[in-house]
Design a protein around this motif. Structure first.
Motif, PDB file in Angstrom:
ATOM      1  N   UNK A 223       0.852  -1.190   0.000  1.00  0.00           N
ATOM      2  CA  UNK A 223       0.000   0.000   0.000  1.00  0.00           C
ATOM      3  C   UNK A 223       0.888   1.241   0.000  1.00  0.00           C
ATOM      4  N   UNK A 224       0.565   2.204  -0.848  1.00  0.00           N
ATOM      5  CA  UNK A 224       1.325   3.443  -0.892  1.00  0.00           C
ATOM      6  C   UNK A 224       2.600   3.374  -1.710  1.00  0.00           C
ATOM      7  N   UNK A 225       2.871   2.231  -2.321  1.00  0.00           N
ATOM      8  CA  UNK A 225       4.072   2.057  -3.143  1.00  0.00           C
ATOM      9  C   UNK A 225       3.651   1.765  -4.584  1.00  0.00           C
ATOM     10  N   UNK A 226       4.577   2.001  -5.501  1.00  0.00           N
ATOM     11  CA  UNK A 226       4.338   1.660  -6.900  1.00  0.00           C
ATOM     12  C   UNK A 226       5.500   0.818  -7.413  1.00  0.00           C
ATOM     13  N   UNK A 227       5.263   0.202  -8.561  1.00  0.00           N
ATOM     14  CA  UNK A 227       6.277  -0.612  -9.217  1.00  0.00           C
ATOM     15  C   UNK A 227       6.076  -0.442 -10.713  1.00  0.00           C
ATOM     16  N   UNK A 228       7.140  -0.442 -11.479  1.00  0.00           N
ATOM     17  CA  UNK A 228       7.003  -0.324 -12.927  1.00  0.00           C
ATOM     18  C   UNK A 228       6.684  -1.701 -13.526  1.00  0.00           C
TER      19      UNK A 228
ATOM     20  N   UNK B  50       7.969   6.554 -14.587  1.00  0.00           N
ATOM     21  CA  UNK B  50       7.150   7.116 -13.520  1.00  0.00           C
ATOM     22  C   UNK B  50       5.796   7.628 -13.977  1.00  0.00           C
ATOM     23  N   UNK B  51       5.494   7.451 -15.261  1.00  0.00           N
ATOM     24  CA  UNK B  51       4.228   7.968 -15.785  1.00  0.00           C
ATOM     25  C   UNK B  51       3.079   7.003 -15.501  1.00  0.00           C
ATOM     26  N   UNK B  52       1.889   7.574 -15.457  1.00  0.00           N
ATOM     27  CA  UNK B  52       0.688   6.745 -15.387  1.00  0.00           C
ATOM     28  C   UNK B  52       0.499   6.139 -16.770  1.00  0.00           C
TER      29      UNK B  52
ATOM     30  N   UNK C  22      -1.206   0.037  -8.851  1.00  0.00           N
ATOM     31  CA  UNK C  22       0.105   0.397  -8.313  1.00  0.00           C
ATOM     32  C   UNK C  22       1.236   0.178  -9.314  1.00  0.00           C
ATOM     33  N   UNK C  23       0.897  -0.260 -10.532  1.00  0.00           N
ATOM     34  CA  UNK C  23       1.907  -0.492 -11.557  1.00  0.00           C
ATOM     35  C   UNK C  23       1.904   0.703 -12.510  1.00  0.00           C
ATOM     36  N   UNK C  24       3.106   1.270 -12.699  1.00  0.00           N
ATOM     37  CA  UNK C  24       3.252   2.477 -13.513  1.00  0.00           C
ATOM     38  C   UNK C  24       4.338   2.259 -14.564  1.00  0.00           C
TER      39      UNK C  24
ATOM     40  N   UNK D 137       7.937  -7.425 -14.217  1.00  0.00           N
ATOM     41  CA  UNK D 137       8.347  -8.563 -15.040  1.00  0.00           C
ATOM     42  C   UNK D 137       9.677  -9.148 -14.552  1.00  0.00           C
ATOM     43  N   UNK D 138      10.574  -8.291 -14.044  1.00  0.00           N
ATOM     44  CA  UNK D 138      11.830  -8.799 -13.464  1.00  0.00           C
ATOM     45  C   UNK D 138      11.529  -9.639 -12.229  1.00  0.00           C
ATOM     46  N   UNK D 139      10.659  -9.131 -11.361  1.00  0.00           N
ATOM     47  CA  UNK D 139      10.286  -9.883 -10.157  1.00  0.00           C
ATOM     48  C   UNK D 139       9.594 -11.179 -10.521  1.00  0.00           C
TER      49      UNK D 139
END
Length: 157
Positions: A84-89, A129-131, A123-125, A94-96
């Motif tokens: 919660x409150x975090x984002x990931x690209x 960093x763009x939406x 939460x995926x951007x 895909x790396x994870x």
């Protein structure tokens, strides 16, 4: 399959599920009247979603049963790990997931997530960093990310 409609700050939301779990949470483009009676199998989901929007819940504790391929379910499970409150690209996701070359397949599975908010695909951007794409609309993605932002005075997007 039981169905209920609830109101959220982002629009009418349709809940579907049965004794095996919540299978779908969808924000609708058109308003639906709120269900006067919520089926027993959906009561906890409606309650927890309302808590989330009030800022009283950061994690959901629900039995979920989304329909999808094994690959999609693996991607959705990895989305559940984004705090919660975090984002990931999409690239990080895909790396994870174990295969950087699977970025398009991972993004496609992300877009087919049937459990809006519960599985936090918002939460995926983009890597910059763009939406980027969101089935519920970018205005909703922006709202959700700002809602989850630890700094309420400043907008993330």
């Amino acid at each position: 399959m039981a169905t209920a409609y609830i109101s959220t700050p982002l629009g009418s939301t349709k809940l579907e599920g049965d004794e095996n779990g919540l299978s779908s949470v969808t924000v609708l483009e058109m308003d639906e009247p709120e269900s006067k009676i919520i089926p027993e199998v959906l009561v906890d989901a409606a309650y927890q979603i309302n808590e989330y929007f009030k800022g009283e819940r950061q994690n959901f504790d629900l039995l979920i049963n989304p329909e999808g391929t094994e690959f999609q379910k693996k991607v959705w499970n990895s989305l559940l790990e984004i705090p919660y409150g975090k984002t990931m690209s999409y690239l990080e996701l895909s790396k994870n997931f174990g295969d950087v070359k699977a970025i398009r397949a991972v993004a496609s599975a992300n877009g087919k997530n049937p459990l809006w908010i519960i599985i936090p695909c918002h939460r995926v951007i983009g890597s910059d960093g763009s939406l980027t794409g969101y089935a519920g609309g970018l205005h909703r993605k922006k709202w959700l990310l700002n809602h989850e932002s630890p700094s309420k005075q400043q907008s993330l997007f």
